[in-house]
Design an enzyme around this catalytic site. Structure first.
Site, mmCIF file in Angstrom:
data_model
loop_
_atom_site.group_PDB
_atom_site.id
_atom_site.type_symbol
_atom_site.label_atom_id
_atom_site.label_comp_id
_atom_site.label_asym_id
_atom_site.label_seq_id
_atom_site.Cartn_x
_atom_site.Cartn_y
_atom_site.Cartn_z
ATOM 1 N N HIS A 66 7.622 -30.685 11.270
ATOM 2 C CA HIS A 66 6.990 -29.408 10.898
ATOM 3 C C HIS A 66 6.011 -29.593 9.749
ATOM 4 C CE1 HIS A 66 9.693 -27.640 13.694
ATOM 5 N NE2 HIS A 66 10.737 -28.109 13.050
ATOM 6 N N ASP A 102 0.863 -1.180 0.000
ATOM 7 C CA ASP A 102 0.000 0.000 0.000
ATOM 8 C C ASP A 102 0.907 1.240 0.000
ATOM 9 O OD1 ASP A 102 0.896 0.266 2.604
ATOM 10 O OD2 ASP A 102 -1.102 0.224 3.516
ATOM 11 N N THR A 158 2.790 -1.630 8.907
ATOM 12 C CA THR A 158 3.297 -2.526 9.950
ATOM 13 C C THR A 158 3.557 -3.944 9.453
ATOM 14 O OG1 THR A 158 1.021 -3.114 10.487
ATOM 15 C CG2 THR A 158 2.018 -1.295 11.754
ATOM 16 N N HIS A 205 10.430 -23.615 10.061
ATOM 17 C CA HIS A 205 9.372 -24.360 10.753
ATOM 18 C C HIS A 205 7.997 -24.222 10.113
ATOM 19 C CE1 HIS A 205 11.505 -24.906 14.921
ATOM 20 N NE2 HIS A 205 12.264 -25.258 13.898
ATOM 21 N N CYS A 241 3.103 -3.156 4.093
ATOM 22 C CA CYS A 241 2.222 -2.040 4.449
ATOM 23 C C CYS A 241 2.920 -1.276 5.560
ATOM 24 C CB CYS A 241 0.815 -2.529 4.821
ATOM 25 S SG CYS A 241 0.727 -3.645 6.234
HETATM 26 C C1 RB5 Z 1 -2.122 2.586 6.498
HETATM 27 O O1 RB5 Z 1 -2.238 3.793 7.186
HETATM 28 C C2 RB5 Z 1 -1.865 1.439 7.464
HETATM 29 O O2 RB5 Z 1 -3.008 1.197 8.230
HETATM 30 C C3 RB5 Z 1 -1.463 0.196 6.715
HETATM 31 O O3 RB5 Z 1 -0.343 0.459 5.968
HETATM 32 C C4 RB5 Z 1 -1.108 -1.026 7.534
HETATM 33 O O4 RB5 Z 1 -0.152 -0.726 8.494
HETATM 34 C C5 RB5 Z 1 -2.236 -1.811 8.060
HETATM 35 O O5 RB5 Z 1 -2.062 -2.864 8.692
#
Ligand code: RB5
Length: 143
Positions: A133, A8, A67, A98, A65
């Site tokens: 595994h 994203d 996180t 694993h 993304c």
């Molecule tokens: C976008 O602001 C953020 O929510 C997205 O990149 C991601 O971290 C969602 O899990």
């Protein structure tokens, strides 16, 4: 190996680095986008990558993304996809040894590009150990 990548807006700059890193190593990369910093929904790009790993078109996928959380959540809804959220080396290695992870999810707002490239390289080079595994993986599908 062919690898499909997606991100994203929060993962877009890192996705460009990862793509170049893979192409420099002679790996064929399919990039589903996004292609700018404009705000988009991570779910759309997570689905685009995970569906193609799920149907066997690609062996591996990489999703980025902010996180890595949202991308790993959406990817793991697809049959046969084992997406690993790995923003550290130990997770990246163990997800291969694993869990035979076939999608790597990373957080573009959490880690730097140098670590991301090291994670990608390690994740690609680390084999699945099989054995006990494999038995555990076979129990993953919910009837
Ligand atoms: C976008 O602001 C953020 O929510 C997205 O990149 C991601 O971290 C969602 O899990």
């Amino acid at each position: 190996m062919k690898i499909i990548v997606g991100a994203d807006h929060a993962g877009y700059p890192m996705k460009e680095k990862v793509k170049a890193f893979l192409q420099d190593r002679g790996i064929t990369v399919e990039d589903v986008g996004t292609h700018s910093d404009d705000s988009v929904d991570y779910t759309d790009f997570g689905k685009a990558v995970a569906s193609k790993v799920s149907d066997g078109t690609f062996q591996r996928g990489i999703l980025i993304c902010g996180t890595g959380l949202g991308m790993s959540m959406i990817a793991n809804r697809f049959p046969g996809v084992r997406a690993a959220l790995a923003n550290d080396l130990f997770s990246a290695i163990m997800s291969r040894r694993h869990n035979d992870s076939n999608v790597l999810a990373m957080g573009g707002r959490l880690i730097g590009d140098a670590l991301a490239l090291q994670l990608v390289e390690t994740w690609l080079e680390t084999p699945f150990e099989g054995g006990r595994h494999q038995r555990r993986l076979e129990k993953m599908d919910i009837e």
